[in-house]
Design a protein around this motif. Structure first.
Motif, PDB file in Angstrom:
ATOM      1  N   ASP A 241       0.826  -1.201   0.000  1.00 23.00           N
ATOM      2  CA  ASP A 241       0.000   0.000   0.000  1.00 23.00           C
ATOM      3  C   ASP A 241       0.867   1.260   0.000  1.00 23.00           C
ATOM      4  O   ASP A 241       1.970   1.270   0.554  1.00 23.00           O
ATOM      5  N   ASP A 242       0.361   2.311  -0.624  1.00 21.98           N
ATOM      6  CA  ASP A 242       0.990   3.625  -0.556  1.00 21.98           C
ATOM      7  C   ASP A 242       0.398   4.473   0.570  1.00 21.98           C
ATOM      8  O   ASP A 242       1.052   5.399   1.067  1.00 21.98           O
ATOM      9  N   ALA A 243      -0.847   4.185   0.922  1.00 20.87           N
ATOM     10  CA  ALA A 243      -1.529   4.946   1.973  1.00 20.87           C
ATOM     11  C   ALA A 243      -2.538   4.046   2.671  1.00 20.87           C
ATOM     12  O   ALA A 243      -3.115   3.142   2.054  1.00 20.87           O
ATOM     13  N   ALA A 244      -2.737   4.275   3.962  1.00 18.15           N
ATOM     14  CA  ALA A 244      -3.715   3.530   4.756  1.00 18.15           C
ATOM     15  C   ALA A 244      -4.458   4.501   5.659  1.00 18.15           C
ATOM     16  O   ALA A 244      -3.832   5.343   6.321  1.00 18.15           O
ATOM     17  N   LEU A 245      -5.772   4.409   5.661  1.00 18.14           N
ATOM     18  CA  LEU A 245      -6.609   5.217   6.536  1.00 18.14           C
ATOM     19  C   LEU A 245      -7.547   4.283   7.278  1.00 18.14           C
ATOM     20  O   LEU A 245      -8.159   3.395   6.666  1.00 18.14           O
ATOM     21  N   PHE A 246      -7.651   4.475   8.596  1.00 18.81           N
ATOM     22  CA  PHE A 246      -8.547   3.600   9.345  1.00 18.81           C
ATOM     23  C   PHE A 246      -9.013   4.273  10.629  1.00 18.81           C
ATOM     24  O   PHE A 246      -8.367   5.200  11.135  1.00 18.81           O
ATOM     25  N   THR A 247     -10.162   3.812  11.087  1.00 19.78           N
ATOM     26  CA  THR A 247     -10.675   4.235  12.380  1.00 19.78           C
ATOM     27  C   THR A 247     -10.567   3.062  13.337  1.00 19.78           C
ATOM     28  O   THR A 247     -10.446   1.903  12.922  1.00 19.78           O
ATOM     29  N   GLY A 248     -10.607   3.370  14.622  1.00 19.72           N
ATOM     30  CA  GLY A 248     -10.488   2.320  15.620  1.00 19.72           C
ATOM     31  C   GLY A 248     -11.270   2.646  16.871  1.00 19.72           C
ATOM     32  O   GLY A 248     -11.682   3.791  17.089  1.00 19.72           O
ATOM     33  N   ARG A 249     -11.460   1.622  17.673  1.00 22.31           N
ATOM     34  CA  ARG A 249     -12.152   1.780  18.950  1.00 22.31           C
ATOM     35  C   ARG A 249     -11.336   1.102  20.038  1.00 22.31           C
ATOM     36  O   ARG A 249     -10.848  -0.017  19.862  1.00 22.31           O
ATOM     37  N   PHE A 250     -11.179   1.812  21.164  1.00 22.44           N
ATOM     38  CA  PHE A 250     -10.508   1.251  22.327  1.00 22.44           C
ATOM     39  C   PHE A 250     -11.523   0.508  23.200  1.00 22.44           C
ATOM     40  O   PHE A 250     -12.739   0.722  23.088  1.00 22.44           O
ATOM     41  N   GLY A 251     -10.992  -0.335  24.084  1.00 21.84           N
ATOM     42  CA  GLY A 251     -11.868  -1.089  24.964  1.00 21.84           C
ATOM     43  C   GLY A 251     -12.744  -0.221  25.852  1.00 21.84           C
ATOM     44  O   GLY A 251     -13.844  -0.618  26.230  1.00 21.84           O
ATOM     45  N   SER A 252     -12.275   0.970  26.189  1.00 18.23           N
ATOM     46  CA  SER A 252     -13.035   1.879  27.047  1.00 18.23           C
ATOM     47  C   SER A 252     -14.192   2.553  26.318  1.00 18.23           C
ATOM     48  O   SER A 252     -15.047   3.175  26.954  1.00 18.23           O
ATOM     49  N   GLY A 253     -14.213   2.440  24.980  1.00 19.65           N
ATOM     50  CA  GLY A 253     -15.211   3.145  24.180  1.00 19.65           C
ATOM     51  C   GLY A 253     -14.663   4.381  23.500  1.00 19.65           C
ATOM     52  O   GLY A 253     -15.339   4.970  22.648  1.00 19.65           O
ATOM     53  N   ALA A 254     -13.439   4.792  23.837  1.00 22.63           N
ATOM     54  CA  ALA A 254     -12.807   5.909  23.126  1.00 22.63           C
ATOM     55  C   ALA A 254     -12.584   5.517  21.669  1.00 22.63           C
ATOM     56  O   ALA A 254     -12.389   4.343  21.350  1.00 22.63           O
ATOM     57  N   VAL A 255     -12.643   6.512  20.789  1.00 20.02           N
ATOM     58  CA  VAL A 255     -12.479   6.252  19.362  1.00 20.02           C
ATOM     59  C   VAL A 255     -11.173   6.866  18.875  1.00 20.02           C
ATOM     60  O   VAL A 255     -10.578   7.731  19.529  1.00 20.02           O
ATOM     61  N   ALA A 256     -10.722   6.406  17.691  1.00 27.22           N
ATOM     62  CA  ALA A 256      -9.444   6.872  17.148  1.00 27.22           C
ATOM     63  C   ALA A 256      -9.515   6.899  15.631  1.00 27.22           C
ATOM     64  O   ALA A 256     -10.261   6.133  15.010  1.00 27.22           O
ATOM     65  N   SER A 257      -8.734   7.791  15.037  1.00 32.17           N
ATOM     66  CA  SER A 257      -8.595   7.826  13.580  1.00 32.17           C
ATOM     67  C   SER A 257      -7.111   7.877  13.246  1.00 32.17           C
ATOM     68  O   SER A 257      -6.316   8.537  13.932  1.00 32.17           O
ATOM     69  N   PHE A 258      -6.737   7.166  12.178  1.00 30.33           N
ATOM     70  CA  PHE A 258      -5.335   7.008  11.794  1.00 30.33           C
ATOM     71  C   PHE A 258      -5.177   7.273  10.302  1.00 30.33           C
ATOM     72  O   PHE A 258      -6.029   6.871   9.505  1.00 30.33           O
ATOM     73  N   GLU A 259      -4.076   7.913   9.945  1.00 30.04           N
ATOM     74  CA  GLU A 259      -3.756   8.132   8.539  1.00 30.04           C
ATOM     75  C   GLU A 259      -2.248   7.969   8.357  1.00 30.04           C
ATOM     76  O   GLU A 259      -1.459   8.635   9.030  1.00 30.04           O
ATOM     77  N   ALA A 260      -1.860   7.067   7.456  1.00 30.75           N
ATOM     78  CA  ALA A 260      -0.444   6.839   7.142  1.00 30.75           C
ATOM     79  C   ALA A 260      -0.287   6.912   5.632  1.00 30.75           C
ATOM     80  O   ALA A 260      -0.958   6.187   4.902  1.00 30.75           O
ATOM     81  N   SER A 261       0.581   7.798   5.169  1.00 29.60           N
ATOM     82  CA  SER A 261       0.755   7.972   3.723  1.00 29.60           C
ATOM     83  C   SER A 261       2.189   8.338   3.405  1.00 29.60           C
ATOM     84  O   SER A 261       2.820   9.118   4.117  1.00 29.60           O
TER      85      SER A 261
END
Length: 384
Positions: A241-261
């Motif tokens: 891949d040249d780029a990856a974008l994803f969202t995530g969820r922690f066990g506590s319910g907190a959310v996260a967004s990630f971008e790698a390019s």
């Protein structure tokens, strides 16, 4: 140490410097460096301060004067070298990502568990944890300074392969690198997000893209990689891949967004992370390595806002051994701090952080991202 290119040079800086800066119970001796090209590895040994140069990593591991092996090779050889070193009774530091697959990482963890019963240490090299500002941010989060975590946002952007004529180096081939921006950059930001949050991701949703699907073969490379020729120049397929974008969820319910390019023109090594809680927010930017931005949401609105914390005081992590306050550190110091923590883990018999188990957990997240991206359906609008 196995490997002598970019990461080999950075790790060498750490090993060469750490005993001159920190008061350690044992001082590393740089016994041998290993690489396949005899002339190149001898040059690297002379430049970086290694006593001997080897071309066979198995022979290097067998040396009596080697008690710790530092693996700085492409990911396809991490598992083989690290497991062999652990089985030979050596401590191991291995560059990230831990391996090219979950299966390989699991085998490495099993070898590390067996070795730990003999008193050996195995650590994975997520060096950005060792930036004093990151280490201090972890302390602030653990102390409740931002309260209950709600949202994490992380980006890691580079531009070194924007040119479609950039050659097909090993980092662009799955058989060597495992993945592209996801493993190279994404592993760092997954580890940082989990490290700073103090908890693990439990789910992701992702997409990835490869923008340039064929590239010219490097000078001296063997043709026959399945690509085409253009104007007489041999080309091969980009298989990561040249780029990856994803969202995530922690066990506590907190959310996260990630971008790698690696296709963000103008961004050379731009890593930024922000954590938002119910009592405040923290932000770190690698291009401002010695600073944190902190917002205390408990203050009156009329006075509130982000303020700069200059992380150069002797009370801050690692900094009691360095310069007077205000005298900034740089990228290479994260490897000095990594070497310090590895030496302390070995001499004190404590569990290393991040451990191979931590590296495996990051590997599982990366695998889940790839799986999600593969299954992510593309919506095609129906013509009117």
């Amino acid at each position: 140490m196995v490997g002598y290119a970019f990461m080999g040079a950075a790790h060498s800086q750490g090993w060469r410097t750490v005993g001159r800066v920190f008061d350690l119970p044992a001082r590393p001796v740089m016994s041998a460096i290993c690489g396949r090209d005899a002339d190149a590895v001898r040059t690297a040994a002379d430049r970086h301060g290694w006593a001997a140069a080897e071309t066979d990593w198995r022979a290097m591991i067998a040396r009596d004067d080697v008690q710790l092996v530092d693996v700085c090779t492409p990911g396809d050889s991490h598992a083989e070298i690290a497991i062999a070193a652990l089985e030979a009774g050596k401590h191991v530091l291995c560059e990230k990502p831990l391996a090219n697959s979950v299966t390989e990482a699991e085998a490495m963890v099993e070898a590390a568990r067996r070795a730990s019963e003999r008193g050996q240490v195995a650590m994975v090299g997520f060096n950005y944890r060792r930036a004093p500002a990151i280490a201090y941010a972890r302390r602030m989060v653990a102390d409740g300074r931002i309260g209950v975590l709600r949202h994490v946002r992380v980006t890691y952007l580079q531009d070194w392969i924007v040119d479609p004529e950039f050659p097909l180096v090993w980092r662009l081939r799955r058989e060597y690198a495992g993945s592209g921006a996801l493993g190279d950059l994404g592993s760092h930001i997954v580890d940082l997000a989990q490290h700073l949050a103090g908890e693990r991701l439990i789910g992701v949703s992702a997409l990835t893209e490869t923008f340039i699907r064929e590239r010219p073969l490097p000078a001296g490379a063997v043709a026959g990689l399945g690509g085409s020729g253009s104007g007489g120049a041999a080309r091969g397929p980009v298989t990561v891949d040249d780029a990856a974008l994803f969202t995530g969820r922690f066990g506590s319910g907190a959310v996260a967004s990630f971008e790698a390019s690696r296709f963000a023109a103008g961004r050379k090594n731009s890593l930024r992370i922000e954590l938002n809680g119910d009592r405040g927010s923290l932000a770190f930017d690698l291009e401002r390595l010695n600073e944190l931005s902190f917002h205390d949401h408990t203050e009156p609105a009329a006075d509130s806002g982000f303020r700069r914390i200059l992380v150069t005081e002797p009370e801050h992590p690692y900094l009691d051994a360095w310069w007077p306050p205000g005298h900034a550190l740089g990228y290479e110091h994260t490897f000095v701090h990594q070497a310090r923590d590895m030496v302390l883990a070995v001499t004190e018999g404590t569990g290393p952080e991040p451990s191979f188990e931590d590296g495996l957990q990051v590997q599982r997240v990366l695998a889940a991202v790839e799986d999600s991206a593969e299954k992510n359906c593309v919506y095609t609008p129906v013509p009117a």
